[in-house]
Design an enzyme around this catalytic site. Sequence first.
Site, mmCIF file in Angstrom:
data_model
loop_
_atom_site.group_PDB
_atom_site.id
_atom_site.type_symbol
_atom_site.label_atom_id
_atom_site.label_comp_id
_atom_site.label_asym_id
_atom_site.label_seq_id
_atom_site.Cartn_x
_atom_site.Cartn_y
_atom_site.Cartn_z
ATOM 1 N N GLU A 169 0.906 -1.117 0.119
ATOM 2 C CA GLU A 169 0.015 -0.163 0.156
ATOM 3 C C GLU A 169 0.887 1.148 -0.316
ATOM 4 O OE1 GLU A 169 -3.024 -0.110 3.300
ATOM 5 O OE2 GLU A 169 -3.920 -1.618 2.107
ATOM 6 N N GLU A 368 -5.015 -9.064 1.201
ATOM 7 C CA GLU A 368 -5.634 -7.882 1.418
ATOM 8 C C GLU A 368 -7.184 -7.937 1.343
ATOM 9 O OE1 GLU A 368 -4.138 -4.818 3.788
ATOM 10 O OE2 GLU A 368 -2.792 -5.550 4.145
#
Length: 471
Positions: A169, A368
């Site tokens: 991220e 995720e």
Amino acid sequence: MNKQKLTFPQDFWWGSAWSAEQAEGRGETGKAETVWERWYEEQPYRFYKGIGSEITTDHIHHYKEDIQLMKQTGHNSFRVSISWARMFPDGGTGKVNPKAIAFYRDSFKEMNENGIKVFANLYHFDMPAKLQDIGGWESREVVDAYVKFADTCFKEFGDLVYHWFTFNEPLGPILGSYLEDFHYPNIVNFKRGAQAGFFTILSHAKAVEAFKKYNLSSKIGVILNLSPTFPRSQNPADLKAAEIADLFYTRSFLDPMVKGTFPEKLVTLLKDYDQMPTDYTVEDLACIAENTSQILGLNYYEPRRVKARLTAINQEGPFLPEWFFENYIMPGRRMNEYRGWEIYEKGIYDLCMDIKNNYGNIEAFISENGMGVANEENFMNESGQVIDTYRIEFIKDHLAYLWKAINDGCNIKGYHLWAFIDCWSWINSYKNRYGLVSLDLPTQKRTIKKSGEFYKKLSEENGFEYDKKIL
């Protein structure tokens, strides 16, 4: 509706993920101060219930026990991150720490010996504080230090790691540090954030370049948090707002890290508003173009819904993406009220189809996906097990649309849940629990939740029975 068995491809990666800062604890191996430890020292009140990352899940002392719990919850793969601050305890450069190498080698060997593939991520928000002092991701010196760290990891652990990832991220620290005040050092300055974002992308490319010289059997890529962007309506103003939001939050990292190019419309917009990074060279752009991801991790939690702005912008205020759109609250949306996120399982299908149609159907996996719930002790039975049927339903609903995406041609190789054991979650600390395994923080006792039992059966059967309609 009758139940149907949803079966996933052979050798599908079933697992979960967490990060060094969120799970390892400090331990005795030597570790430089990270930006999170510094921020906690400076402003502990910013962290939920004043809990920092000193101990967390104490994985550094429990890794053998934890790996057995991975087996007991059906893992054939697991994503860790390697702590830069632990590998280079002088603050991110200098000499590598032999104690850190020994810990990671022991841990990775243990996983391999138990049939668990190691997915190793190199950076998960945990900048060594001394490197932040010289500019963090705004500094070319930090880019060089990161490449040294990455190269060291390839050399020391290349024989044990199944796949590599440069960043988790990367948009997160840019938003948190430079726009939205949820990461240290809490700067609100888009142009500086753009420079930090560019050097993050350059660091990714340089790490990929370093990786190639080792001729490892593994692949290297990046893990991005991606939310499909949906306009409120088909009104041209709403469509334009959604396009711009998508440029900022999705294409900004996805395009250069997978295609090696930057979105022209985003570059034009930033030039129009004088928000372009100032330190970049032709050589930098060539490096980014030539060293793209070989595999892609997709973190999906919720959709992004936007509409055209109805109010004027304060031109004296800081430049932000929200100058061009407003968030849209769709009537009737289903929510995870604990986290404040919309639950929209079909979004995982839309995301995968975007990657298939617009990014060469690159090899990818869901890196995720998960459901954070507060006060899970309210769902414990008499023996202390969390009966989290809500998490099981959440997983099933998202997997159903992932199954549909795979059957529609998406090159998706696995699914990793966030998270394995309840872990420390930045300024939210332990407010919301995500794990397949619950953690009693004072005693460090681990207990497999109902979802952990489900996950083992899911992995063993490589699928599950589903009784809902897939739209």
